[in-house]
Design an enzyme around this catalytic site. Structure first.
Site, PDB file in Angstrom:
ATOM      1  CD  GLU A 133      12.467  52.670  41.916  1.00  0.00           C
ATOM      2  OE1 GLU A 133      13.239  52.627  40.945  1.00  0.00           O
ATOM      3  OE2 GLU A 133      12.846  52.573  43.096  1.00  0.00           O
ATOM      4  CG  ASP A 134       9.618  55.811  44.576  1.00  0.00           C
ATOM      5  OD1 ASP A 134       9.412  54.587  44.614  1.00  0.00           O
ATOM      6  OD2 ASP A 134      10.691  56.321  44.906  1.00  0.00           O
TER       7      ASP A 134
END
Ligand code: ZN
Length: 183
Positions: A65-66
């Site tokens: 996600e990051d």
């Protein structure tokens, strides 16, 4: 047992490398890796989780996600079971933020047991930060809204009578008090 240690340490090293340029959003700007480490610690110590795959997935839970980490990379290094759990707790960043938040509530009830526990520990960590070390640009309303939303996600998870649910509720109460005092 030895294999368990190795997979967890490999996951910790992989996540530390992937998050190396990131800091947590709070005023104290701690290294980002402290967050997945804390989520994994919480599961192992407070949640009594003994499955090394869940702990490894917790360490990796924000990599796709990051960071620029891909599903293929996780599959190559950590295999299907761990990668699946990480994908289960990964938002689709191509979607608009409010839609992502809505989907987290909608998808919560379908989580596998391991992914549900990681999602829960992740929310405890974030709720504590929103109370004690919030992002500097967040106003009171945004902090309150976060607690309401996190409670809706956790309330929909397929978990019952788990010690971490009690800890989540305590964390929300404490954060609400901290926000109240900041008014
Ligand atoms: Zn997280």
């Amino acid at each position: 047992m030895n294999h368990d240690f190795i997979i967890m340490l490999k996951a910790a090293k992989f996540a530390a490398e992937k998050h190396r340029k990131q800091l947590r959003k709070g005023a104290e700007s701690t290294p980002y890796i402290n967050h997945p480490l804390e989520v994994a610690r919480m599961l192992a110590e407070d949640g009594k989780v003994e499955d090394a795959s869940i702990i490894a997935a917790a360490l990796l839970h924000d990599t796709i996600e990051d960071t620029e980490t891909t599903e293929e990379e996780l599959l190559h290094h950590f295999g299907q079971e761990i990668t699946s759990m990480v994908l289960e707790v990964t938002d689709d960043k191509s979607l608009e933020k409010n839609e992502r938040k809505r989907l987290q509530i909608e998808h919560a009830s379908h989580k596998s047991p391991g992914a549900a526990l990681i999602k829960l520990a992740d929310k405890i960590s974030n709720v504590r930060d929103v109370g004690g070390s919030p992002p500097s640009h967040w106003d009171i309303q945004r902090r309150v809204d976060y607690l309401d939303w996190a409670s809706a996600v956790v309330g929909a998870l397929p978990l019952k009578d788990h010690i971490l649910l009690t800890m989540f509720n305590e964390a929300v109460t404490q954060s609400r008090n901290q926000i109240e005092q900041a008014k």
